[in-house]
Design a protein around this motif. Sequence first.
Motif, PDB file in Angstrom:
ATOM      1  N   PRO A 192       0.814  -1.228   0.000  1.00 40.82           N
ATOM      2  CA  PRO A 192       0.000   0.000   0.000  1.00 40.82           C
ATOM      3  C   PRO A 192       0.843   1.271   0.000  1.00 40.82           C
ATOM      4  O   PRO A 192       0.334   2.333  -0.358  1.00 40.82           O
ATOM      5  N   ASN A 193       2.109   1.182   0.391  1.00 42.78           N
ATOM      6  CA  ASN A 193       2.976   2.358   0.429  1.00 42.78           C
ATOM      7  C   ASN A 193       3.725   2.602  -0.883  1.00 42.78           C
ATOM      8  O   ASN A 193       4.431   3.603  -1.015  1.00 42.78           O
ATOM      9  N   THR A 194       3.603   1.667  -1.835  1.00 45.83           N
ATOM     10  CA  THR A 194       4.332   1.806  -3.096  1.00 45.83           C
ATOM     11  C   THR A 194       3.742   2.936  -3.926  1.00 45.83           C
ATOM     12  O   THR A 194       2.524   2.998  -4.142  1.00 45.83           O
ATOM     13  N   LYS A 195       4.598   3.827  -4.401  1.00 45.35           N
ATOM     14  CA  LYS A 195       4.161   4.957  -5.217  1.00 45.35           C
ATOM     15  C   LYS A 195       4.554   4.813  -6.690  1.00 45.35           C
ATOM     16  O   LYS A 195       3.886   5.357  -7.562  1.00 45.35           O
ATOM     17  N   ALA A 196       5.653   4.108  -6.964  1.00 43.42           N
ATOM     18  CA  ALA A 196       6.176   4.120  -8.328  1.00 43.42           C
ATOM     19  C   ALA A 196       7.056   2.909  -8.589  1.00 43.42           C
ATOM     20  O   ALA A 196       7.549   2.252  -7.658  1.00 43.42           O
ATOM     21  N   ILE A 197       7.246   2.623  -9.875  1.00 43.03           N
ATOM     22  CA  ILE A 197       8.167   1.591 -10.350  1.00 43.03           C
ATOM     23  C   ILE A 197       9.217   2.262 -11.225  1.00 43.03           C
ATOM     24  O   ILE A 197       8.880   3.066 -12.100  1.00 43.03           O
ATOM     25  N   VAL A 198      10.478   1.937 -11.000  1.00 39.70           N
ATOM     26  CA  VAL A 198      11.570   2.420 -11.845  1.00 39.70           C
ATOM     27  C   VAL A 198      11.953   1.328 -12.830  1.00 39.70           C
ATOM     28  O   VAL A 198      12.172   0.174 -12.451  1.00 39.70           O
ATOM     29  N   LEU A 199      12.017   1.703 -14.112  1.00 41.01           N
ATOM     30  CA  LEU A 199      12.545   0.826 -15.161  1.00 41.01           C
ATOM     31  C   LEU A 199      13.806   1.460 -15.724  1.00 41.01           C
ATOM     32  O   LEU A 199      13.838   2.673 -15.970  1.00 41.01           O
ATOM     33  N   ILE A 200      14.835   0.658 -15.940  1.00 36.40           N
ATOM     34  CA  ILE A 200      16.053   1.134 -16.600  1.00 36.40           C
ATOM     35  C   ILE A 200      16.233   0.247 -17.821  1.00 36.40           C
ATOM     36  O   ILE A 200      16.669  -0.903 -17.717  1.00 36.40           O
ATOM     37  N   ASN A 201      15.878   0.751 -18.983  1.00 36.15           N
ATOM     38  CA  ASN A 201      15.791  -0.068 -20.189  1.00 36.15           C
ATOM     39  C   ASN A 201      16.170   0.748 -21.433  1.00 36.15           C
ATOM     40  O   ASN A 201      15.489   1.720 -21.739  1.00 36.15           O
ATOM     41  N   PRO A 202      17.265   0.343 -22.120  1.00 33.49           N
ATOM     42  CA  PRO A 202      18.235  -0.698 -21.827  1.00 33.49           C
ATOM     43  C   PRO A 202      18.893  -0.469 -20.467  1.00 33.49           C
ATOM     44  O   PRO A 202      19.040   0.656 -20.019  1.00 33.49           O
ATOM     45  N   ASN A 203      19.314  -1.593 -19.884  1.00 38.10           N
ATOM     46  CA  ASN A 203      19.689  -1.548 -18.477  1.00 38.10           C
ATOM     47  C   ASN A 203      21.167  -1.272 -18.257  1.00 38.10           C
ATOM     48  O   ASN A 203      22.029  -1.773 -18.965  1.00 38.10           O
ATOM     49  N   ASN A 204      21.418  -0.435 -17.289  1.00 40.15           N
ATOM     50  CA  ASN A 204      22.731  -0.240 -16.699  1.00 40.15           C
ATOM     51  C   ASN A 204      22.620  -0.809 -15.287  1.00 40.15           C
ATOM     52  O   ASN A 204      21.783  -0.331 -14.511  1.00 40.15           O
ATOM     53  N   PRO A 205      23.349  -1.888 -14.951  1.00 40.11           N
ATOM     54  CA  PRO A 205      24.635  -2.317 -15.508  1.00 40.11           C
ATOM     55  C   PRO A 205      24.625  -3.546 -16.400  1.00 40.11           C
ATOM     56  O   PRO A 205      25.686  -3.967 -16.862  1.00 40.11           O
ATOM     57  N   THR A 206      23.470  -4.181 -16.654  1.00 42.54           N
ATOM     58  CA  THR A 206      23.493  -5.505 -17.274  1.00 42.54           C
ATOM     59  C   THR A 206      23.540  -5.480 -18.794  1.00 42.54           C
ATOM     60  O   THR A 206      23.892  -6.488 -19.410  1.00 42.54           O
ATOM     61  N   GLY A 207      23.130  -4.372 -19.426  1.00 43.17           N
ATOM     62  CA  GLY A 207      23.024  -4.332 -20.883  1.00 43.17           C
ATOM     63  C   GLY A 207      21.775  -4.997 -21.417  1.00 43.17           C
ATOM     64  O   GLY A 207      21.632  -5.189 -22.630  1.00 43.17           O
ATOM     65  N   ALA A 208      20.839  -5.346 -20.537  1.00 48.78           N
ATOM     66  CA  ALA A 208      19.609  -6.012 -20.970  1.00 48.78           C
ATOM     67  C   ALA A 208      18.706  -5.051 -21.731  1.00 48.78           C
ATOM     68  O   ALA A 208      18.642  -3.856 -21.431  1.00 48.78           O
ATOM     69  N   LEU A 209      17.992  -5.592 -22.709  1.00 50.21           N
ATOM     70  CA  LEU A 209      16.899  -4.900 -23.382  1.00 50.21           C
ATOM     71  C   LEU A 209      15.646  -5.712 -23.086  1.00 50.21           C
ATOM     72  O   LEU A 209      15.541  -6.875 -23.466  1.00 50.21           O
ATOM     73  N   TYR A 210      14.694  -5.113 -22.390  1.00 46.35           N
ATOM     74  CA  TYR A 210      13.572  -5.874 -21.856  1.00 46.35           C
ATOM     75  C   TYR A 210      12.615  -6.326 -22.955  1.00 46.35           C
ATOM     76  O   TYR A 210      12.324  -5.584 -23.910  1.00 46.35           O
TER      77      TYR A 210
END
Length: 411
Positions: free
Chosen positions: A167-185
């Motif tokens: 209930p306290n969650t306000k937001a989701i952070v996405l890092i895409n393409p990702n640092n540090p993994t280099g992933a593309l979701y």
Amino acid sequence: MRTIAKSSRLDQVCYDIRGPVLEEARRLEESGARILKLNIGNPAPFGFHAPDDIVRDMIENLREADGYSDSRGLHSARRAVVEYYQGRGVEGIGLSSVYLGNGVSEFISIVMHALLEPSDEVLIPAPDYPLWTASAALAGGKPVHYICDEGADWNPDLADMEKKISPNTKAIVLINPNNPTGALYDTQVLLGIAELARRHGLIVFADEIYDRVLFDGNVHRPFAALAPDIPVISMGGISKASFGAGYRAAWMLISGDCSGISSYLEGIDMLCNMRLCANVPGQYAIQASLGTQECIEEATRPGGRLTVQRDLCHSLLNAIPGVSCVKPKGALYCFPRFDAARFSIVDDKEFIRDFLREKKVLLVQGTGFNWPRPDHARIVFLPDRDSLADALNRLASFLSARESATAQKGT
């Protein structure tokens, strides 16, 4: 003089990309050592420079850059940002949707400080770009890390993410393409995240600074284009794709159904007004940056310098016994896994420090990116092929000696 301590909020802050191990590297340099630095994604020291048309636009407009701009930024640059996202499928946006800033780093701080109360939580990937976690903590909120799955090309684990929504969650952070993994979701994963945000009434922060740094024909889709009905705050800039890190020129785009976050947007506007404006010369680089892809396409095409260096880094890492690495699809980094038992790694910061002292190569430990186990490190593949090969050969030698020492202790 009485003793004055740092703020207790800094106790929760980690930014080891420029942390104690870097200070150790500086001390070694001052004593005459030559350090191979594979710790930071700064293109210019490795021979990657902004295209001439970007530099020319800034130079030709310097006389117009004497004064403050509008706090949101120059009209021409914001128009270029709008057209860029419209061309990639983001609808319902205009000039008022865009702010220009002094790098994405500034916007990370602004969106967190405008949002968070002490009990509020933000879901942030593990591993992450650590400024997200640091800024959430500094703003008084609670960073909650959801796991990205190495066995699934480092895509976010949707079940883990959903489990950590409260209930306290306000937001989701996405890092895409990702640092540090280099992933593309994967698109289906992104659609799953959109559904979670939709169901729980969450804002999504889409850190897409590497959206044009892609390999092997991969294509990035803006999260805002996949989720037009939820509030999305997208961030990008010229530091990586246009090799203009020092110009500190970035943008933030607000899109989707923002009817429930009008007060929050007023807070963002207030903080942007308080900093007066982004640096104006850098703003003049944005239109040209978004108008050309040549420099990054040349570097990331088959046979291009970044592609060759990524392939070399990936192959040399996987050739070391006890080391494995998922092949990056984007960004500028490999994030290899080390067999912690085989190499007797208990504290990965000490492991990286030992490597630095012995082999004069600087990396960043995985826990510096809020990865929960001491078995990873981030390696920047911006250096030329010879330098990369030298650094990774030193790593192989270091690990071999460490494995032998570990085996001897066990007998």
